[in-house]
Design an enzyme around this catalytic site. Structure first.
Site, PDB file in Angstrom:
ATOM      1  N   ARG A 226       0.855  -1.184   0.000  1.00 46.18           N
ATOM      2  CA  ARG A 226       0.000   0.000   0.000  1.00 46.18           C
ATOM      3  C   ARG A 226       0.894   1.236   0.000  1.00 46.18           C
ATOM      4  O   ARG A 226       2.014   1.219   0.489  1.00 46.18           O
ATOM      5  CB  ARG A 226      -0.910   0.009   1.222  1.00 46.18           C
ATOM      6  CG  ARG A 226      -1.817  -1.214   1.350  1.00 46.18           C
ATOM      7  CD  ARG A 226      -2.635  -1.147   2.626  1.00 46.18           C
ATOM      8  NE  ARG A 226      -3.514  -2.299   2.786  1.00 46.18           N
ATOM      9  CZ  ARG A 226      -3.189  -3.404   3.459  1.00 46.18           C
ATOM     10  NH1 ARG A 226      -1.991  -3.484   4.043  1.00 46.18           N
ATOM     11  NH2 ARG A 226      -4.035  -4.421   3.548  1.00 46.18           N
ATOM     12  N   LYS A 250      -2.043  -2.400   8.122  1.00 49.31           N
ATOM     13  CA  LYS A 250      -3.127  -1.913   8.957  1.00 49.31           C
ATOM     14  C   LYS A 250      -3.040  -2.517  10.351  1.00 49.31           C
ATOM     15  O   LYS A 250      -2.670  -3.682  10.508  1.00 49.31           O
ATOM     16  CB  LYS A 250      -4.471  -2.266   8.313  1.00 49.31           C
ATOM     17  CG  LYS A 250      -4.696  -1.559   6.977  1.00 49.31           C
ATOM     18  CD  LYS A 250      -6.067  -1.851   6.422  1.00 49.31           C
ATOM     19  CE  LYS A 250      -6.298  -1.088   5.121  1.00 49.31           C
ATOM     20  NZ  LYS A 250      -7.634  -1.344   4.552  1.00 49.31           N
ATOM     21  N   ARG A 325      -0.503  -2.270  -6.996  1.00 50.35           N
ATOM     22  CA  ARG A 325      -0.846  -3.328  -6.038  1.00 50.35           C
ATOM     23  C   ARG A 325      -1.790  -4.333  -6.693  1.00 50.35           C
ATOM     24  O   ARG A 325      -1.622  -5.555  -6.522  1.00 50.35           O
ATOM     25  CB  ARG A 325      -1.479  -2.698  -4.801  1.00 50.35           C
ATOM     26  CG  ARG A 325      -1.927  -3.676  -3.710  1.00 50.35           C
ATOM     27  CD  ARG A 325      -2.366  -2.888  -2.486  1.00 50.35           C
ATOM     28  NE  ARG A 325      -3.079  -3.696  -1.517  1.00 50.35           N
ATOM     29  CZ  ARG A 325      -2.498  -4.418  -0.550  1.00 50.35           C
ATOM     30  NH1 ARG A 325      -1.178  -4.463  -0.465  1.00 50.35           N
ATOM     31  NH2 ARG A 325      -3.213  -5.100   0.316  1.00 50.35           N
ATOM     32  N   HIS A 348      -3.758  -9.152   3.567  1.00 47.49           N
ATOM     33  CA  HIS A 348      -5.205  -9.191   3.768  1.00 47.49           C
ATOM     34  C   HIS A 348      -5.541 -10.051   4.980  1.00 47.49           C
ATOM     35  O   HIS A 348      -5.005 -11.146   5.140  1.00 47.49           O
ATOM     36  CB  HIS A 348      -5.899  -9.773   2.538  1.00 47.49           C
ATOM     37  CG  HIS A 348      -5.924  -8.843   1.366  1.00 47.49           C
ATOM     38  ND1 HIS A 348      -6.108  -9.261   0.069  1.00 47.49           N
ATOM     39  CD2 HIS A 348      -5.788  -7.494   1.299  1.00 47.49           C
ATOM     40  CE1 HIS A 348      -6.089  -8.224  -0.738  1.00 47.49           C
ATOM     41  NE2 HIS A 348      -5.894  -7.145  -0.024  1.00 47.49           N
ATOM     42  N   TYR A 357      -9.317 -10.988  -7.019  1.00 44.19           N
ATOM     43  CA  TYR A 357      -8.335 -11.006  -8.098  1.00 44.19           C
ATOM     44  C   TYR A 357      -8.448 -12.250  -8.962  1.00 44.19           C
ATOM     45  O   TYR A 357      -7.954 -12.268 -10.089  1.00 44.19           O
ATOM     46  CB  TYR A 357      -6.921 -10.895  -7.524  1.00 44.19           C
ATOM     47  CG  TYR A 357      -6.667  -9.577  -6.838  1.00 44.19           C
ATOM     48  CD1 TYR A 357      -6.533  -8.406  -7.569  1.00 44.19           C
ATOM     49  CD2 TYR A 357      -6.591  -9.488  -5.451  1.00 44.19           C
ATOM     50  CE1 TYR A 357      -6.316  -7.188  -6.940  1.00 44.19           C
ATOM     51  CE2 TYR A 357      -6.374  -8.280  -4.818  1.00 44.19           C
ATOM     52  CZ  TYR A 357      -6.240  -7.139  -5.573  1.00 44.19           C
ATOM     53  OH  TYR A 357      -6.040  -5.932  -4.945  1.00 44.19           O
TER      54      TYR A 357
END
Length: 376
Positions: A226, A250, A325, A348, A357
């Site tokens: 990211r 995150k 990404r 993730h 994807y």
């Protein structure tokens, strides 16, 4: 159950990142649907927002909230919405451990809702109801906000109201009566490998920041990071001898990502000369990628950099760091990578996020179908 799981279910917050089909949510009472305003349905283009992922907290709902005090009376209590909103954001930061960008997105949404309440002279908790929330969402629609953004606003409001209910400011969970809009999934925009090559080759050797910009493009495509993760990279996070880097995603989750030979070479060239020059302009900086003033590049500058080189490469549309990404994940799956491996590399929390994807590469799906289905 942790507080962040009580205020928003796992799927509820993630689905706000994709398109929706209705601005005004359905209001529920027990098991039946009460009302829905069909006149507010709109066919707007949805655009995914980076701040609309499910919150990832570490601290469960504890005594600090359970022992707030007696429940609010049916007449309601005077509510200082600004103060309550700041307390909610502080709770998400301190006790739930949400990332700064996530809490900033919450606060932006809540400020608009609080302004709406002030305009309607809603000064007690008893005045807050589903009709007010619906009116606020309609006003956002009239301003031309994308449906995905409106859905994100709704999730922020529902979490805030659930927090007020848990802290006994509200006698009822008003937000729990609102059902999130039904949404569709949008496939991510990706580039073909030769287009990515053209993008990476866009910086020219004669340009003053060629080495840095080439290293940024190579690193983004080699790792699928990211943009905020790239901006937060430090010198000590990169080990070029073994070809790995460390980043914090995150909720400060750490992951290790391998670097390809092209990225390693580009980073070596940047660190060998240009970065030393940039670091001399101010006091020593720990950031890996520096601006011309010697300070660390922020995510906005990196986005502009990628977009500028995409235009120079003749690529159409809005192309930014997140496009690379998407390309990273899609091209790995096209090459036969396992979905779980791609999930780990992307950071993730749920494999369902990565599964989107698999729908991008139609050729791969067709090949698997032809290889595995008994009747061809």
């Amino acid at each position: 159950m942790p507080f962040h799981r009580q205020v928003a279910s796992r799927g509820e917050y993630r689905r706000a990142a994709v398109g929706a089909v209705s601005v005004v949510p359905v209001v529920r009472t027990n098991m039946s649907v009460v009302t829905r305003d069909p006149n507010q349905d709109a066919d707007l283009n949805a655009s995914a927002a980076s701040a609309t992922r499910e919150p990832v907290g570490r601290v469960p709902f504890g005594s600090s909230l359970a022992a707030i005090g007696p429940a609010a009376s049916t007449e309601g209590v005077h509510a200082d919405w600004q103060r309550l909103g700041r307390q909610f954001i502080e709770y998400l930061q301190v006790e739930c451990g949400l990332a700064g960008n996530t809490t900033e997105a919450y606060w932006r949404d809540l400020r608009e809702f609080i302004t709406f309440l002030d305009d309607r002279d809603v000064c007690t908790s008893a005045q807050l109801n589903t009709q007010l929330i619906r009116a606020h969402l309609v006003r956002l629609s009239e301003r031309g906000l994308a449906l995905s953004s409106i859905a994100r606003h709704l999730v922020s409001i529902k979490m805030f109201l659930r927090y007020l209910f848990m802290t006994r400011v509200l006698t009822d969970d008003v937000g729990g009566l609102l059902e999130s809009p039904k949404k569709w999934q949008r496939l991510p925009n990706t580039l073909r490998p030769r287009q990515v090559e053209a993008l990476i080759a866009a910086p020219q050797p004669g340009e003053p920041f060629y080495a840095r910009d080439r290293a940024i493009l190579e690193t983004l495509y080699a790792t699928g990071m990211r943009v905020s993760e790239l901006a937060n990279l430090r010198i000590g996070d990169v080990n070029l001898d073994v070809g790995y880097l460390r980043c914090f995603g995150k909720a400060a989750k750490e992951r290790i990502i391998p670097l390809g030979s092209h990225a390693v070479q580009a980073l070596r060239e940047y660190l060998r000369a240009l970065r030393k020059v940039l670091a001399e302009t101010v006091r020593p900086a720990d950031a890996l990628f520096l601006s011309r003033t010697g300070r660390g590049l922020d995510r906005t500058n990196i986005w502009r950099l990628v977009n500028r080189y995409a235009a120079a490469a003749g690529l159409q549309g809005s192309i930014g760091p997140h496009t690379l990404r998407h390309c990273f994940a899609t091209h790995l799956l096209e090459g036969g990578a396992d979905l779980r491996v791609v999930q780990e590399l992307l950071g993730h929390a749920d494999v369902a996020t990565t599964q989107i994807y698999t729908h991008v590469d139609g050729t791969r799906l067709k090949a698997i179908h032809q290889r595995c289905h008994p009747r061809q």
